[in-house]
Enzyme design. Structure first.
Site, PDB file in Angstrom:
ATOM      1  N   GLU A 185       0.804  -1.247   0.000  1.00  0.00           N
ATOM      2  CA  GLU A 185       0.000   0.000   0.000  1.00  0.00           C
ATOM      3  C   GLU A 185       0.827   1.283   0.000  1.00  0.00           C
ATOM      4  OE1 GLU A 185      -2.787  -0.356   3.253  1.00  0.00           O
ATOM      5  OE2 GLU A 185      -3.701  -2.145   2.403  1.00  0.00           O
ATOM      6  N   GLU A 296      -6.127 -10.902  -1.317  1.00  0.00           N
ATOM      7  CA  GLU A 296      -6.983 -10.669  -0.143  1.00  0.00           C
ATOM      8  C   GLU A 296      -8.451 -10.573  -0.557  1.00  0.00           C
ATOM      9  OE1 GLU A 296      -5.517  -7.369   2.225  1.00  0.00           O
ATOM     10  OE2 GLU A 296      -3.439  -7.906   1.855  1.00  0.00           O
TER      11      GLU A 296
HETATM   12  C1  XIL Z   1      -6.365  -6.526   8.209  1.00  0.00           C
HETATM   13  C2  XIL Z   1      -6.654  -7.703   9.132  1.00  0.00           C
HETATM   14  O1  XIL Z   1      -7.468  -8.636   8.478  1.00  0.00           O
HETATM   15  C3  XIL Z   1      -7.313  -7.203  10.393  1.00  0.00           C
HETATM   16  O2  XIL Z   1      -7.467  -8.272  11.321  1.00  0.00           O
HETATM   17  C4  XIL Z   1      -6.484  -6.093  11.015  1.00  0.00           C
HETATM   18  O3  XIL Z   1      -7.172  -5.562  12.129  1.00  0.00           O
HETATM   19  C5  XIL Z   1      -6.202  -4.989  10.022  1.00  0.00           C
HETATM   20  O4  XIL Z   1      -5.605  -5.557   8.871  1.00  0.00           O
HETATM   21  N1  XIL Z   1      -4.918  -4.762   3.644  1.00  0.00           N
HETATM   22  C6  XIL Z   1      -3.950  -5.612   4.099  1.00  0.00           C
HETATM   23  C7  XIL Z   1      -4.239  -6.524   5.235  1.00  0.00           C
HETATM   24  O5  XIL Z   1      -2.873  -5.688   3.486  1.00  0.00           O
HETATM   25  O6  XIL Z   1      -3.095  -6.771   6.004  1.00  0.00           O
HETATM   26  C8  XIL Z   1      -5.343  -6.000   6.099  1.00  0.00           C
HETATM   27  O7  XIL Z   1      -5.644  -6.980   7.090  1.00  0.00           O
HETATM   28  C9  XIL Z   1      -6.549  -5.659   5.251  1.00  0.00           C
HETATM   29  C10 XIL Z   1      -6.222  -4.593   4.255  1.00  0.00           C
END
Ligand code: XIL
Length: 382
Positions: A185, A296
């Site tokens: 990111e 994701e």
């Molecule tokens: C999220 C997790 O799923 C949560 O449990 C945590 O509180 C915050 O992060 N982008 C990413 C992930 O790269 O690491 C994030 O995961 C979601 C958004």
């Protein structure tokens, strides 16, 4: 009930017409489900994001290990869970350029992957979030006003962090991690910086400008096990301005031989993005000559009526058909698709409102979403 005392004389002649035969699925028995990792074994790995408590729950473990061949730890391998504040701050001088780390949380996931012969996506080495501010301060100070460390010090801390994490994984768990999200990111076009770099909420940017990105990939290449793919990972990366900023940044890293793939997070909605825009983005990233991984995936569904759930199934079916066809027609080298959570009740999208974004419900029963992802004919494609 079967009457054991009946003789042939007790039986009646009857006709049976219009027979239909159904497969009976025993509730809670997930052993007979189609298997995602089998369905796509010629195409790409299929993964799931997990939290540490799930690794000890037998029903979950059964489902994880039969459906998936890749896992990502949702939080446990992020800097906030590896950086060791207590030790660093106990002797600031000693740890100034070589931060103390603690691998006990990382071990949970890595041991699980090893034990069950699953591959791991390493997530994530460098991110502006879930990295405590004290790591960026001169004296590992938790004072919110403590000044940030210099570029020189942070360069050394970055290299040391990468070296320690990657070496620890290579030494203790060789061959388990196949991809690392090296930088997560780093693009946020809204910040208004040339190149689209995230600046406002990133200490990395505030200390280095955009230079840290190339540094991170350089160190990752230097210390990662051979054959591990190095990824840049981001959300909403199908939005055109972000897409082009990522491509420009990535092109240079590809030329230098330090970036192997783009991770498209794919936290998406029911009607956004359009399949056309999403497909365009996958192809655009693929055209850089790198791997593409869907890292994701979840779909932000707020309702759980039969209609809602069926529509979710359709959206997943469209996505997985797209991934498969792009891969099989060699239009995109998609090497892994990961869904961001096993069951709805633990989705990170749950807040004030309950959400229903994933393949399995709160009882770990398969939803239409799961059958959609399996390309099951029971799920309409339109
Ligand atoms: C999220 C997790 O799923 C949560 O449990 C945590 O509180 C915050 O992060 N982008 C990413 C992930 O790269 O690491 C994030 O995961 C979601 C958004």
């Amino acid at each position: 009930e079967y009457n054991t005392s009946a003789t042939p004389d007790d039986l009646l002649d009857i006709y049976i017409d219009d027979i239909e035969i159904y497969e009976v699925r025993v509730v809670g028995d997930n052993a007979n489900l189609p298997k995602l990792c089998e369905i796509y074994k010629e195409d790409f790995k299929v993964g799931v994001a997990l939290m540490d408590f799930e690794l000890k729950d037998e029903r979950r473990v059964n489902l994880i290990t039969t459906q998936f061949n890749s896992i990502t730890m949702g939080n446990e391998m992020k800097p906030e869970n590896i950086l060791d504040y207590k030790t660093c701050s106990s002797d600031v001088k000693k740890y100034m350029t070589e931060p103390a780390l603690n691998f006990s949380k990382l071990d949970l996931g890595m041991k699980f992957a090893k034990e069950h012969q699953l591959s791991m996506r390493g997530h994530t080495l460098l991110w502006h979030q879930q990295t405590p501010r004290w790591f960026f301060t001169k004296n590992y100070s938790r004072d919110p006003n403590a000044p940030l460390a210099s570029k020189e010090i942070m360069t050394k801390r970055l290299e040391s962090y990468m070296k320690q994490v990657l070496t620890y994984c290579n030494t203790n768990y060789p061959g388990i991690i196949y991809a690392w999200d090296v930088v997560n990111e780093a693009i946020n076009v809204e910040d208004g910086i040339k190149g689209g770099y995230r600046s406002k909420d990133s200490y990395w940017y505030q200390i280095f400008g955009s230079e840290y990105i190339e540094l991170a990939f350089t160190y990752a290449r230097k210390y990662a096990e051979e054959g591990v793919s190095l990824f840049y990972n981001d959300y909403n990366c199908f939005e055109k301005s972000k897409l082009f900023a990522i491509c420009t940044m990535a092109e240079d890293l590809v030329k230098k031989g330090i970036l192997d793939g783009i991770g498209m997070q794919s936290h998406i909605k029911m009607d956004y993005p359009s399949m056309t825009d999403y497909e365009y983005a996958i192809k655009k990233y693929a055209s850089l000559g790198v791997e593409v991984q869907i890292t994701e995936l979840d779909i932000d569904l707020a309702g759980n009526s039969l209609e809602d759930l069926t529509k979710l199934g359709t959206r997943y079916k469209k996505l997985f058909s797209l991934y498969q066809s792009l891969k099989e027609t060699k239009q995109a080298n998609i090497t892994s698709v990961t869904v961001w959570g096993l069951s709805d009740d633990y989705s990170w999208l749950n807040g004030d409102k309950r959400k229903y974004p994933l393949f399995f419900d709160d009882n770990l029963l398969p939803k239409a979403a799961f059958y959609g992802a399996c390309l099951d004919e029971s799920i309409p494609l339109y």
